[in-house]
Design a protein around this motif. Structure first.
Motif, PDB file in Angstrom:
ATOM      1  N   HIS A 126     -18.441   8.960  -7.558  1.00  0.00           N
ATOM      2  CA  HIS A 126     -17.392   9.484  -8.416  1.00  0.00           C
ATOM      3  C   HIS A 126     -16.123   8.656  -8.202  1.00  0.00           C
ATOM      4  CE1 HIS A 126     -20.029  12.859  -9.204  1.00  0.00           C
ATOM      5  NE2 HIS A 126     -20.132  13.043  -7.899  1.00  0.00           N
ATOM      6  N   ASP A 127     -15.222   8.710  -9.158  1.00  0.00           N
ATOM      7  CA  ASP A 127     -13.997   7.923  -9.113  1.00  0.00           C
ATOM      8  C   ASP A 127     -14.321   6.440  -8.988  1.00  0.00           C
ATOM      9  OD1 ASP A 127     -11.335   7.324  -9.154  1.00  0.00           O
ATOM     10  OD2 ASP A 127     -10.998   7.714  -7.024  1.00  0.00           O
ATOM     11  N   LEU A 128     -15.254   5.977  -9.810  1.00  0.00           N
ATOM     12  CA  LEU A 128     -15.629   4.567  -9.813  1.00  0.00           C
ATOM     13  C   LEU A 128     -14.476   3.753 -10.374  1.00  0.00           C
ATOM     14  CD1 LEU A 128     -18.084   2.596  -9.375  1.00  0.00           C
ATOM     15  CD2 LEU A 128     -18.412   2.785 -11.838  1.00  0.00           C
ATOM     16  N   ASP A 129     -13.993   2.759  -9.593  1.00  0.00           N
ATOM     17  CA  ASP A 129     -12.758   2.078  -9.950  1.00  0.00           C
ATOM     18  C   ASP A 129     -12.962   0.679 -10.513  1.00  0.00           C
ATOM     19  OD1 ASP A 129      -9.799   2.322  -9.830  1.00  0.00           O
ATOM     20  OD2 ASP A 129      -9.973   0.566  -8.531  1.00  0.00           O
ATOM     21  N   GLY A 130     -14.115   0.065 -10.259  1.00  0.00           N
ATOM     22  CA  GLY A 130     -14.286  -1.331 -10.609  1.00  0.00           C
ATOM     23  C   GLY A 130     -15.124  -1.571 -11.846  1.00  0.00           C
ATOM     24  N   VAL A 131     -15.589  -2.821 -11.970  1.00  0.00           N
ATOM     25  CA  VAL A 131     -16.394  -3.233 -13.112  1.00  0.00           C
ATOM     26  C   VAL A 131     -17.811  -2.721 -12.994  1.00  0.00           C
ATOM     27  CG1 VAL A 131     -17.322  -5.217 -14.360  1.00  0.00           C
ATOM     28  CG2 VAL A 131     -14.986  -5.308 -13.443  1.00  0.00           C
ATOM     29  N   SER A 132     -18.420  -2.940 -11.843  1.00  0.00           N
ATOM     30  CA  SER A 132     -19.852  -2.664 -11.675  1.00  0.00           C
ATOM     31  C   SER A 132     -20.114  -1.176 -11.482  1.00  0.00           C
ATOM     32  CB  SER A 132     -20.395  -3.446 -10.483  1.00  0.00           C
ATOM     33  OG  SER A 132     -19.794  -3.005  -9.281  1.00  0.00           O
ATOM     34  N   CYS A 154      -0.809   4.132  -6.365  1.00  0.00           N
ATOM     35  CA  CYS A 154      -1.625   4.940  -5.461  1.00  0.00           C
ATOM     36  C   CYS A 154      -3.080   4.546  -5.666  1.00  0.00           C
ATOM     37  CB  CYS A 154      -1.415   6.441  -5.681  1.00  0.00           C
ATOM     38  SG  CYS A 154      -1.840   7.023  -7.328  1.00  0.00           S
ATOM     39  N   ASN A 155      -3.917   4.914  -4.736  1.00  0.00           N
ATOM     40  CA  ASN A 155      -5.291   4.436  -4.705  1.00  0.00           C
ATOM     41  C   ASN A 155      -6.066   4.810  -5.975  1.00  0.00           C
ATOM     42  OD1 ASN A 155      -7.581   3.226  -3.370  1.00  0.00           O
ATOM     43  ND2 ASN A 155      -8.383   5.290  -3.104  1.00  0.00           N
ATOM     44  N   ASN A 156      -6.653   3.762  -6.605  1.00  0.00           N
ATOM     45  CA  ASN A 156      -7.581   3.949  -7.729  1.00  0.00           C
ATOM     46  C   ASN A 156      -6.984   4.709  -8.910  1.00  0.00           C
ATOM     47  OD1 ASN A 156      -9.384   2.648  -6.083  1.00  0.00           O
ATOM     48  ND2 ASN A 156     -10.853   4.314  -5.948  1.00  0.00           N
ATOM     49  N   TRP A 157      -5.687   4.629  -9.113  1.00  0.00           N
ATOM     50  CA  TRP A 157      -5.079   5.405 -10.194  1.00  0.00           C
ATOM     51  C   TRP A 157      -5.453   4.819 -11.548  1.00  0.00           C
ATOM     52  CZ3 TRP A 157      -1.512   4.068 -14.007  1.00  0.00           C
ATOM     53  CH2 TRP A 157      -0.967   2.783 -13.929  1.00  0.00           C
ATOM     54  N   TRP A 158      -5.380   5.677 -12.554  1.00  0.00           N
ATOM     55  CA  TRP A 158      -5.555   5.238 -13.938  1.00  0.00           C
ATOM     56  C   TRP A 158      -4.563   5.986 -14.825  1.00  0.00           C
ATOM     57  CZ3 TRP A 158      -9.199   8.629 -11.777  1.00  0.00           C
ATOM     58  CH2 TRP A 158      -9.318   9.871 -12.400  1.00  0.00           C
ATOM     59  N   PRO A 159      -4.206   5.433 -15.980  1.00  0.00           N
ATOM     60  CA  PRO A 159      -3.273   6.113 -16.877  1.00  0.00           C
ATOM     61  C   PRO A 159      -3.770   7.497 -17.261  1.00  0.00           C
ATOM     62  CG  PRO A 159      -3.553   3.833 -17.547  1.00  0.00           C
ATOM     63  CD  PRO A 159      -4.573   4.083 -16.473  1.00  0.00           C
ATOM     64  N   GLY A 160      -2.911   8.478 -17.090  1.00  0.00           N
ATOM     65  CA  GLY A 160      -3.255   9.853 -17.420  1.00  0.00           C
ATOM     66  C   GLY A 160      -3.824  10.653 -16.279  1.00  0.00           C
ATOM     67  N   TYR A 214       0.870  -1.183   0.000  1.00  0.00           N
ATOM     68  CA  TYR A 214       0.000   0.000   0.000  1.00  0.00           C
ATOM     69  C   TYR A 214       0.902   1.227   0.000  1.00  0.00           C
ATOM     70  CZ  TYR A 214      -4.485  -2.322   0.450  1.00  0.00           C
ATOM     71  OH  TYR A 214      -5.620  -3.052   0.198  1.00  0.00           O
ATOM     72  N   ALA A 215       1.373   1.580  -1.198  1.00  0.00           N
ATOM     73  CA  ALA A 215       2.346   2.652  -1.331  1.00  0.00           C
ATOM     74  C   ALA A 215       1.789   4.004  -0.926  1.00  0.00           C
ATOM     75  CB  ALA A 215       2.849   2.722  -2.774  1.00  0.00           C
ATOM     76  N   ASP A 216       0.470   4.130  -0.924  1.00  0.00           N
ATOM     77  CA  ASP A 216      -0.176   5.413  -0.654  1.00  0.00           C
ATOM     78  C   ASP A 216      -0.672   5.535   0.780  1.00  0.00           C
ATOM     79  OD1 ASP A 216      -1.922   3.283  -1.575  1.00  0.00           O
ATOM     80  OD2 ASP A 216      -3.563   4.698  -1.374  1.00  0.00           O
ATOM     81  N   GLU A 217      -0.376   4.552   1.645  1.00  0.00           N
ATOM     82  CA  GLU A 217      -0.889   4.589   3.012  1.00  0.00           C
ATOM     83  C   GLU A 217       0.266   4.452   3.997  1.00  0.00           C
ATOM     84  OE1 GLU A 217      -4.110   1.871   3.576  1.00  0.00           O
ATOM     85  OE2 GLU A 217      -5.316   2.758   1.981  1.00  0.00           O
ATOM     86  N   PRO A 218       0.724   5.579   4.585  1.00  0.00           N
ATOM     87  CA  PRO A 218       1.841   5.538   5.532  1.00  0.00           C
ATOM     88  C   PRO A 218       1.483   4.796   6.814  1.00  0.00           C
ATOM     89  CG  PRO A 218       1.514   7.761   4.662  1.00  0.00           C
ATOM     90  CD  PRO A 218       0.314   6.956   4.263  1.00  0.00           C
ATOM     91  N   MET A 219       2.519   4.360   7.514  1.00  0.00           N
ATOM     92  CA  MET A 219       2.356   3.696   8.805  1.00  0.00           C
ATOM     93  C   MET A 219       2.809   4.616   9.926  1.00  0.00           C
ATOM     94  SD  MET A 219       3.782  -0.128   7.997  1.00  0.00           S
ATOM     95  CE  MET A 219       3.265  -1.031   6.525  1.00  0.00           C
ATOM     96  N   GLU A 220       2.227   4.413  11.094  1.00  0.00           N
ATOM     97  CA  GLU A 220       2.643   5.106  12.307  1.00  0.00           C
ATOM     98  C   GLU A 220       3.230   4.089  13.275  1.00  0.00           C
ATOM     99  OE1 GLU A 220      -0.950   6.864  13.642  1.00  0.00           O
ATOM    100  OE2 GLU A 220      -0.982   8.416  12.102  1.00  0.00           O
ATOM    101  N   SER A 221       3.941   4.587  14.279  1.00  0.00           N
ATOM    102  CA  SER A 221       4.602   3.669  15.205  1.00  0.00           C
ATOM    103  C   SER A 221       3.610   2.858  16.011  1.00  0.00           C
ATOM    104  CB  SER A 221       5.528   4.449  16.144  1.00  0.00           C
ATOM    105  OG  SER A 221       4.768   5.387  16.900  1.00  0.00           O
ATOM    106  N   SER A 222       2.479   3.451  16.364  1.00  0.00           N
ATOM    107  CA  SER A 222       1.487   2.721  17.151  1.00  0.00           C
ATOM    108  C   SER A 222       0.089   3.180  16.762  1.00  0.00           C
ATOM    109  CB  SER A 222       1.706   2.936  18.653  1.00  0.00           C
ATOM    110  OG  SER A 222       1.566   4.307  18.980  1.00  0.00           O
ATOM    111  N   LYS A 223      -0.876   2.272  16.954  1.00  0.00           N
ATOM    112  CA  LYS A 223      -2.267   2.569  16.655  1.00  0.00           C
ATOM    113  C   LYS A 223      -3.127   1.988  17.768  1.00  0.00           C
ATOM    114  CE  LYS A 223      -3.771   2.401  12.448  1.00  0.00           C
ATOM    115  NZ  LYS A 223      -4.147   1.995  11.068  1.00  0.00           N
ATOM    116  N   LEU A 224      -4.016   2.817  18.313  1.00  0.00           N
ATOM    117  CA  LEU A 224      -4.942   2.365  19.337  1.00  0.00           C
ATOM    118  C   LEU A 224      -6.042   1.550  18.677  1.00  0.00           C
ATOM    119  CD1 LEU A 224      -5.903   2.427  22.305  1.00  0.00           C
ATOM    120  CD2 LEU A 224      -7.233   4.481  21.701  1.00  0.00           C
TER     121      LEU A 224
END
Length: 531
Positions: free
Chosen positions: A386-392, A257-263, A189-199
């Motif tokens: 908006h930004d529909l990424d899938g088939v349906s 990155c999330n839901n990207w498309w060419p262009g 998940y190149a577009d989702e950073p990590m933190e040291s801890s999560k509650l």
């Protein structure tokens, strides 16, 4: 046995015939019996921190992958039934490929288990500590085999928490002892950073991430993308699994990155580079470097990151199975920025060339089962207008938007009487068994078929919404399992909320589908008789 290798500057070929001689052109030097006459080497025992992997294992071929610690040559000693077959030289690993290297093995014997000892060697004779891996080629005759599949690794900021056992779904897959693993995409998940801890809101405990520099920010540079791919290889479960089970790997959106498309121009303030095509060049190059995919030669640093070989491909697995891996990211049109039910909205996800290739390949296949692995489910509900990424697209009538492409594939399967086609996928972070039939559909020119969904491997689970499926192709949900609606949106991965799919083909041809949770509990199972 033919062994293909890539030198720094040229591609060579090593052939091992019936008399175990080697023939190759290496600067005019005779290499007959080369592996038996290596000089004595000064050894420097250093572990390969990213482990070893095999991939793309067919009836007669395989890819061996690893990463060096310093510039050096990949070396592989191949054996079977305790008999050493040959020691061969692989690629030269240097910073141009982030020290990764692979070796293509050809003309292997079908239905045989192989052992490989892998190390790296410098020109001065220094060696890394050897590591072992095993793989089995697929049988060409009617014999049993099994495959596991899933997707979605290290999403929503969930990294390696060693106090919780690390990425334990990989250990569960290892315990199933499959012959092949299909990673359906979102390998990082190149577009989702990590933190040291999560509650953890669901129980009040704290998740402690093991961190590296590259996972702290969204990936934009080639080195950041590479670091993302190195990260899961820090996990003991992942490395042990990779050493024992070959992989066949697809890519989807989060490798870039999330839901990207060419262009696409990305509207996200976290990015200084807003052009998705630029990020995709770097993301795909890092993906190629770190996955055991059959890439003969990686583009030199500064190149465009795209290899001549297409990413959609067939993996022949013998008499009973052909596996088709699709690429629904590289050739897609723009995600719609208007009502997705508008018939003028986007072109498909496959592109015409890949669509034609799939139909032609299915027609040529003589395997009992044809398993199509796709990045995204066929009828999963659209989570965004908006930004529909899938088939349906939420309209259960005739195919519109991206659906006509799938409709043409389904119609061709019916027209040409192609039997025993099954679809597998991941992406939506739940597991499900969906049956499609024309009597329930808005589009009717197809034969009934099954689609099986399984994931994630190490992410937050999402809620399955069986009542919201797009009805264009007539899905009926026989089973689904995901996050309970009442739980927080981004809960931590646990064994009971991760999912693994398993396909077991008997020697007689029956296909048994089992949907597991991440702890190894069978949630649903069905055996299909071949037509």
């Amino acid at each position: 046995m033919t062994l293909l290798w890539d030198d720094q500057d040229r591609l060579g070929e090593l052939r091992v015939g019936r008399r175990t001689s080697i023939v190759a052109g290496l600067s005019g030097v005779s290499v007959l019996g080369l592996a038996d006459r290596w000089p004595s080497f000064v050894e420097r025992r250093r572990d390969l921190t990213t482990g070893v992997r095999s991939g793309e294992v067919t009836t007669d071929s395989a890819v061996i992958w690893s990463r060096a610690l310093v510039p050096s040559r990949l070396m592989v000693r191949l054996s079977s039934n305790t008999r050493v077959l040959r020691t061969v030289r692989g690629q030269w690993a240097d910073p141009r490929t982030d020290l990764t290297a692979r070796l293509h093995l050809r003309d292997l014997a079908p239905g045989r288990e192989y052992d490989a000892e892998v190390w790296f060697e410098t020109p001065e004779g220094e060696r890394s500590a050897p590591q072992s891996l095993t793989f089995s080629t697929a049988p060409i005759h009617a014999a049993a085999q099994s495959i596991v599949w899933s997707g979605d690794t290290n999403g929503q900021g969930w990294g390696i928490d060693r106090s919780r056992g690390g990425m334990t779904a990989y250990r569960t897959m290892l315990d199933l002892r499959p012959d092949l693993f299909v990673h359906v995409g979102d390998t990082i998940y190149a577009d989702e950073p990590m933190e040291s801890s999560k509650l953890l809101l669901e129980n009040g405990t704290t998740w402690q991430n093991e961190l590296t520099e590259e996972v702290l920010v969204v990936a934009e540079t080639l080195e950041q993308f590479r670091g993302r791919h190195r990260y899961p290889l820090r996990d003991d479960n992942v490395r042990d699994f990779n050493a024992a089970v070959p992989s066949a790997v697809q890519w989807d959106d989060h490798e870039t990155c999330n839901n990207w498309w060419p262009g696409e121009v990305i509207d996200d303030d976290r990015y200084t580079e807003r052009h998705a095509d630029v990020l995709a060049v770097r993301g795909r190059r890092a993906w190629q470097e770190y996955q055991p995919v059959p890439v003969r030669r990686l583009v030199p640093a500064g190149g465009d990151g795209f290899v001549p070989q297409r990413l959609h491909r067939r993996i022949p697995r013998g008499q009973h199975l052909d596996l088709f891996l699709l690429d629904m990211r590289s050739f897609r049109g723009a995600n719609p920025a208007a009502d997705p039910r508008d018939a003028r909205a986007p072109q498909g996800l496959l592109g015409s060339e890949q669509e034609d290739w799939l139909i032609a390949s299915l027609r040529r296949s003589t395997a009992t089962w044809k398993v199509i692995s796709i990045d995204q489910p066929l009828s999963a509900p659209a989570r965004r207008l908006h930004d529909l990424d899938g088939v349906s697209n939420g309209d259960g009538g005739r195919p519109v938007g991206r659906e006509p492409e799938i409709g043409r594939v389904l119609s061709a399967i019916k027209k040409h009487a192609i039997s025993n086609v099954v679809w597998i996928t991941a992406d939506v972070h739940y597991t499900a068994a969906n049956h499609y039939a024309p009597e329930r559909a808005g589009f009717t020119d197809f034969d009934p078929f099954w689609e099986f969904i399984s994931g994630p491997l190490h992410c937050s689970p999402f809620t399955a919404r069986p009542d919201e499926l797009d009805r264009t192709f007539g899905p009926l949900v026989h089973f689904s399992h995901g996050k309970e609606e009442s739980l927080p949106v981004m809960i931590a991965p646990r064994p009971d909320n991760q999912h693994i799919g398993h396909l077991a083909i008997a020697a007689s041809g029956e296909l048994t589908i089992s949907l597991y949770d991440g702890g190894g509990t069978v949630l649903w199972q069905r055996t299909l008789e071949p037509a």
